[in-house]
Design an enzyme around this catalytic site. Structure first.
Site, PDB file in Angstrom:
ATOM      1  N   TYR A 219      -1.209  -0.565  10.298  1.00 29.57           N
ATOM      2  CA  TYR A 219      -1.335  -0.904   8.871  1.00 29.57           C
ATOM      3  C   TYR A 219      -0.116  -0.372   8.114  1.00 29.57           C
ATOM      4  O   TYR A 219       0.501  -1.093   7.330  1.00 29.57           O
ATOM      5  CB  TYR A 219      -2.626  -0.279   8.325  1.00 29.57           C
ATOM      6  CG  TYR A 219      -2.942  -0.610   6.878  1.00 29.57           C
ATOM      7  CD1 TYR A 219      -3.489  -1.846   6.532  1.00 29.57           C
ATOM      8  CD2 TYR A 219      -2.726   0.325   5.870  1.00 29.57           C
ATOM      9  CE1 TYR A 219      -3.796  -2.137   5.212  1.00 29.57           C
ATOM     10  CE2 TYR A 219      -3.032   0.039   4.548  1.00 29.57           C
ATOM     11  CZ  TYR A 219      -3.572  -1.197   4.229  1.00 29.57           C
ATOM     12  OH  TYR A 219      -3.882  -1.479   2.915  1.00 29.57           O
TER      13      TYR A 219
ATOM     14  N   SER B 153       0.855  -1.187   0.000  1.00 29.63           N
ATOM     15  CA  SER B 153       0.000   0.000   0.000  1.00 29.63           C
ATOM     16  C   SER B 153       0.886   1.231   0.000  1.00 29.63           C
ATOM     17  O   SER B 153       2.020   1.181   0.524  1.00 29.63           O
ATOM     18  CB  SER B 153      -0.873   0.019   1.262  1.00 29.63           C
ATOM     19  OG  SER B 153      -1.506   1.275   1.416  1.00 29.63           O
TER      20      SER B 153
HETATM   21  N1  NAP Z   1      -8.708  -1.152  -1.637  1.00 33.99           N
HETATM   22  C1  NAP Z   1      -7.753  -0.276  -1.391  1.00 33.99           C
HETATM   23  O1  NAP Z   1      -7.957   0.956  -1.453  1.00 33.99           O
HETATM   24  C2  NAP Z   1      -6.355  -0.741  -1.060  1.00 33.99           C
HETATM   25  C3  NAP Z   1      -5.332   0.227  -1.038  1.00 33.99           C
HETATM   26  C4  NAP Z   1      -4.042  -0.188  -0.727  1.00 33.99           C
HETATM   27  C5  NAP Z   1      -3.774  -1.519  -0.475  1.00 33.99           C
HETATM   28  N2  NAP Z   1      -4.799  -2.423  -0.493  1.00 33.99           N
HETATM   29  C6  NAP Z   1      -4.434  -3.813  -0.194  1.00 33.99           C
HETATM   30  O2  NAP Z   1      -4.927  -4.671  -1.215  1.00 33.99           O
HETATM   31  C7  NAP Z   1      -5.196  -5.966  -0.683  1.00 33.99           C
HETATM   32  C8  NAP Z   1      -6.603  -6.386  -1.096  1.00 33.99           C
HETATM   33  O3  NAP Z   1      -7.506  -5.431  -0.600  1.00 33.99           O
HETATM   34  P1  NAP Z   1      -8.981  -5.262  -1.187  1.00 33.99           P
HETATM   35  O4  NAP Z   1      -9.271  -3.804  -1.091  1.00 33.99           O
HETATM   36  O5  NAP Z   1      -9.126  -5.943  -2.483  1.00 33.99           O
HETATM   37  O6  NAP Z   1      -9.791  -6.023  -0.029  1.00 33.99           O
HETATM   38  P2  NAP Z   1     -11.271  -6.648  -0.030  1.00 33.99           P
HETATM   39  O7  NAP Z   1     -12.148  -5.983  -1.018  1.00 33.99           O
HETATM   40  O8  NAP Z   1     -11.656  -6.627   1.412  1.00 33.99           O
HETATM   41  O9  NAP Z   1     -11.037  -8.169  -0.505  1.00 33.99           O
HETATM   42  C9  NAP Z   1     -10.259  -8.999   0.296  1.00 33.99           C
HETATM   43  C10 NAP Z   1     -10.263 -10.405  -0.242  1.00 33.99           C
HETATM   44  O10 NAP Z   1      -9.405 -11.182   0.581  1.00 33.99           O
HETATM   45  C11 NAP Z   1     -10.173 -12.177   1.298  1.00 33.99           C
HETATM   46  N3  NAP Z   1      -9.647 -12.219   2.657  1.00 33.99           N
HETATM   47  C12 NAP Z   1      -9.631 -11.226   3.585  1.00 33.99           C
HETATM   48  N4  NAP Z   1      -9.075 -11.652   4.710  1.00 33.99           N
HETATM   49  C13 NAP Z   1      -8.725 -12.950   4.504  1.00 33.99           C
HETATM   50  C14 NAP Z   1      -8.100 -13.939   5.294  1.00 33.99           C
HETATM   51  N5  NAP Z   1      -7.741 -13.690   6.566  1.00 33.99           N
HETATM   52  N6  NAP Z   1      -7.884 -15.156   4.758  1.00 33.99           N
HETATM   53  C15 NAP Z   1      -8.260 -15.432   3.479  1.00 33.99           C
HETATM   54  N7  NAP Z   1      -8.858 -14.536   2.684  1.00 33.99           N
HETATM   55  C16 NAP Z   1      -9.087 -13.306   3.199  1.00 33.99           C
HETATM   56  C17 NAP Z   1     -11.616 -11.698   1.208  1.00 33.99           C
HETATM   57  O11 NAP Z   1     -12.548 -12.785   1.294  1.00 33.99           O
HETATM   58  P3  NAP Z   1     -13.158 -13.236   2.740  1.00 33.99           P
HETATM   59  O12 NAP Z   1     -13.571 -11.987   3.437  1.00 33.99           O
HETATM   60  O13 NAP Z   1     -14.287 -14.163   2.389  1.00 33.99           O
HETATM   61  O14 NAP Z   1     -12.042 -13.946   3.447  1.00 33.99           O
HETATM   62  C18 NAP Z   1     -11.619 -11.074  -0.182  1.00 33.99           C
HETATM   63  O15 NAP Z   1     -11.679 -12.060  -1.178  1.00 33.99           O
HETATM   64  C19 NAP Z   1      -4.983  -5.834   0.832  1.00 33.99           C
HETATM   65  O16 NAP Z   1      -3.709  -6.313   1.187  1.00 33.99           O
HETATM   66  C20 NAP Z   1      -5.064  -4.347   1.087  1.00 33.99           C
HETATM   67  O17 NAP Z   1      -4.346  -3.950   2.228  1.00 33.99           O
HETATM   68  C21 NAP Z   1      -6.065  -2.069  -0.781  1.00 33.99           C
END
Ligand code: NAP
Length: 279
Positions: free
Chosen positions: A178, A165
């Site tokens: 975080y 991130s």
């Molecule tokens: N969205 C943003 O703005 C953003 C910005 C910077 C970085 N990121 C990073 O990008 C990555 C993905 O984020 P996202 O925004 O796509 O998140 P998201 O929309 O919450 O999706 C997360 C995915 O991971 C799964 N997951 C979450 N916790 C889990 C666990 N403990 N074990 C197995 N599966 C798990 C969820 O399914 P279940 O809930 O069913 O487990 C879902 O499929 C993260 O590392 C986040 O920190 C995101």
């Protein structure tokens, strides 16, 4: 006296030239994407599968996982998956047993995508919250790398990509735990790039700014917050998951074979935007 061959001590093998078509393809490769049912992980699964990789993924919600696997089957993608809480040691070990058996003990690509956050001031965090964020974001990725190492090595050509991130690069007010967990992943990218280069495993990291996913949708629904994000972003909008997955896929391709140890922001220019002096 014979002249010294400057290449004689090098064990590196120069890649044999391949066609443009195969340099920009993932055909024949195997991949594990953690957390692939929603958001960035889902987009990565679909991007890799569409480019020809056989993909394995996991998440905690069984119903949602089943639904995604059905959708991907209908679309003709080669995707398998299992329920796994990536923050559990036992679940991670079981995940890698399955991946190893599914892909014959070899893996070309590991995408460490799972991450979570709890937003608070530093003084307010409990020890349990610290542990939850660190375990989910850092320990799970670290251990997944350890478990993946023999499989990546056995593939002969491995690629590791972390989803970090911009919060691991600069202060963005999303919480110091975080930020620390993502900053550690950024450094780990550099360590593994150097340590595992000898095994032909490349390690890179993608650092997104706000991307429209279920993790942050509650924040972006708040107009004041969204306006604030937009005002600091030169491209004047949050990103989409596909704008992250395209870079992830590129980093895994033979086309990126000389790229390792890099942390690349997908941020609409956010991290290079300091002070706008135009009045
Ligand atoms: N969205 C943003 O703005 C953003 C910005 C910077 C970085 N990121 C990073 O990008 C990555 C993905 O984020 P996202 O925004 O796509 O998140 P998201 O929309 O919450 O999706 C997360 C995915 O991971 C799964 N997951 C979450 N916790 C889990 C666990 N403990 N074990 C197995 N599966 C798990 C969820 O399914 P279940 O809930 O069913 O487990 C879902 O499929 C993260 O590392 C986040 O920190 C995101």
């Amino acid at each position: 006296m014979a002249s010294t061959d400057i290449n004689s001590s090098s064990s590196a093998v120069t890649p044999t030239p391949v066609s443009r078509k195969s340099r920009w393809s993932l055909a024949g490769m195997t991949a594990l994407v953690t957390g692939g049912t929603r958001g960035i992980g889902r987009a990565v699964v679909e991007e890799l599968a569409e480019l020809g990789a056989a993909v394995y993924t996991c998440s905690r919600n069984e119903e949602e996982l089943k639904q995604r696997l059905e959708e991907w089957k209908v679309r003709g993608f080669d995707v398998g998956g299992c329920v796994c809480d990536a923050s559990s040691v036992a679940h991670r070990e079981e995940l890698f047993r399955r991946v190893s058996s599914c892909f014959g003990g070899k893996l070309n690509i590991l995408i460490n995508n799972v991450g979570t956050n709890i937003r608070k001031g530093t003084a307010e965090y409990t020890a349990e919250e610290y542990s939850k964020i660190m375990t989910t974001n850092l320990e799970s990725s670290y251990h997944a790398c350890q478990l993946a190492y023999p499989l990546l090595k056995a593939s002969g050509s491995g690629s590791l990509v972390f989803i970090s991130s911009v919060a691991g690069l600069v202060h963005v007010g999303s919480g110091s735990i975080y930020g620390a967990s993502k900053g550690a992943i950024n450094q780990l990218t550099k360590n593994l790039a150097c340590e595992w280069a000898k095994d032909n495993i490349r390690t890179n990291c993608v650092a997104p700014w706000y991307i429209r996913t279920s993790l942050v949708e509650h924040l972006l629904e708040n107009k004041t917050f969204l306006d604030h994000v937009v005002s600091r972003t030169p491209l004047r909008r949050p990103g989409e998951s596909e704008e992250v997955s395209s870079l992830v896929a590129y980093l895994c391709m033979p086309a990126a074979s000389y790229i390792t140890g890099q942390i690349i922001s997908v941020d609409g220019g956010f991290t290079v935007n300091s002070f706008d002096g135009v009045v």
